[in-house]
Design a protein around this motif. Structure first.
Motif, PDB file in Angstrom:
ATOM      1  N   SER A 106      37.964 101.954  88.731  1.00 20.96           N
ATOM      2  CA  SER A 106      38.273 102.214  90.140  1.00 20.96           C
ATOM      3  C   SER A 106      38.796 100.991  90.855  1.00 20.96           C
ATOM      4  CB  SER A 106      37.024 102.744  90.860  1.00 20.96           C
ATOM      5  OG  SER A 106      35.997 101.762  90.822  1.00 20.96           O
ATOM      6  N   ASN A 107      38.522  99.788  90.328  1.00 18.63           N
ATOM      7  CA  ASN A 107      39.024  98.573  90.960  1.00 18.63           C
ATOM      8  C   ASN A 107      40.414  98.190  90.491  1.00 18.63           C
ATOM      9  OD1 ASN A 107      36.782  98.137  92.503  1.00 18.63           O
ATOM     10  ND2 ASN A 107      35.769  96.860  90.990  1.00 18.63           N
TER      11      ASN A 107
ATOM     12  N   PHE B 217      47.064  95.926  95.381  1.00 20.93           N
ATOM     13  CA  PHE B 217      45.663  96.279  95.575  1.00 20.93           C
ATOM     14  C   PHE B 217      45.419  96.262  97.074  1.00 20.93           C
ATOM     15  CE2 PHE B 217      46.141  94.167  91.559  1.00 20.93           C
ATOM     16  CZ  PHE B 217      45.436  94.976  90.685  1.00 20.93           C
TER      17      PHE B 217
ATOM     18  N   ASP C 241      40.696  97.503 100.670  1.00 21.98           N
ATOM     19  CA  ASP C 241      39.438  98.145 100.286  1.00 21.98           C
ATOM     20  C   ASP C 241      39.136  97.943  98.805  1.00 21.98           C
ATOM     21  OD1 ASP C 241      38.989  99.043 102.885  1.00 21.98           O
ATOM     22  OD2 ASP C 241      40.021 100.945 102.532  1.00 21.98           O
ATOM     23  N   GLN C 242      40.160  98.022  97.943  1.00 16.41           N
ATOM     24  CA  GLN C 242      39.969  97.762  96.520  1.00 16.41           C
ATOM     25  C   GLN C 242      39.503  96.322  96.307  1.00 16.41           C
ATOM     26  OE1 GLN C 242      44.043  99.034  95.479  1.00 16.41           O
ATOM     27  NE2 GLN C 242      43.095 100.014  93.710  1.00 16.41           N
TER      28      GLN C 242
ATOM     29  N   ARG D  33      35.866  95.876  97.522  1.00 21.68           N
ATOM     30  CA  ARG D  33      34.911  96.454  96.565  1.00 21.68           C
ATOM     31  C   ARG D  33      34.760  95.548  95.349  1.00 21.68           C
ATOM     32  NH1 ARG D  33      37.505 101.244  97.826  1.00 21.68           N
ATOM     33  NH2 ARG D  33      38.736 101.168  95.899  1.00 21.68           N
ATOM     34  N   SER D  34      35.856  94.990  94.909  1.00 18.49           N
ATOM     35  CA  SER D  34      35.818  94.120  93.747  1.00 18.49           C
ATOM     36  C   SER D  34      35.044  92.834  94.034  1.00 18.49           C
ATOM     37  CB  SER D  34      37.244  93.812  93.297  1.00 18.49           C
ATOM     38  OG  SER D  34      37.258  93.177  92.057  1.00 18.49           O
TER      39      SER D  34
END
Length: 162
Positions: free
Chosen positions: A33-34, A46, A49-50, A53-54
């Motif tokens: 998902s990342n 990217f 938000d990506q 999250r990462s």
């Protein structure tokens, strides 16, 4: 059964598990998902938000599949183990926080943790540097390095080039 995935050396067991799952999923062709879904030669993007999250746990943002580099969103909240990457050069860009990194010297009790990867307890000798936001550090392949002190959270990008 194809094999096993073992990970050690991240700053937490949670990160070890996430990295192992990403590796296992890569073998199965399951997108992380990342990770941006791309084809070779495509432009990579990217969204914030990506990336956020990462960075929340420190993860691989872009793996090295079909390329000679990868991008990690690295997060440290405490010192880690001494590391030696025999094939990869680390290019580190610090975003937030402060840490002390030791480079060179001798890794104590270094053991192979994976192909071309060694980890040890600490480094004896070497050069000590204080890292802060906006700085870049390039660690060539084969050079021991160790984050001996971290004022967490310490966030940085690591570009690994092979």
């Amino acid at each position: 059964i194809v094999g096993g995935v073992g990970v050690s050396g991240a700053s937490s067991a949670q990160q070890d598990e996430e990295i192992a799952l990403a590796g296992a999923n890569a073998l199965l062709g399951v997108p992380n998902s990342n990770h941006a879904v791309t084809s070779p030669g495509s432009v990579l993007f990217f969204d914030k938000d990506q990336v956020a999250r990462s960075f929340a746990n420190g993860a691989v943002l872009l793996d090295g599949t079909n390329r000679n580099y990868m991008v990690n969103t690295s997060r440290r909240d405490a010192p880690g183990q001494a590391e030696i990457h025999t094939l990869d050069t680390d290019i580190i860009y610090v975003l937030e926080g402060n840490a002390t990194v030791v480079t060179g010297g001798q890794a104590v009790a270094a053991n192979e943790t994976g192909p071309n990867e060694l980890r040890g307890e600490r480094i004896d000798g070497g050069n000590q540097r204080e890292l802060a936001a906006g700085q870049v550090l390039v660690i060539p392949a084969g050079i021991p390095h160790w984050f001996s002190r971290v004022s967490g959270p310490f966030l940085y990008y690591t570009i690994k080039v092979r």
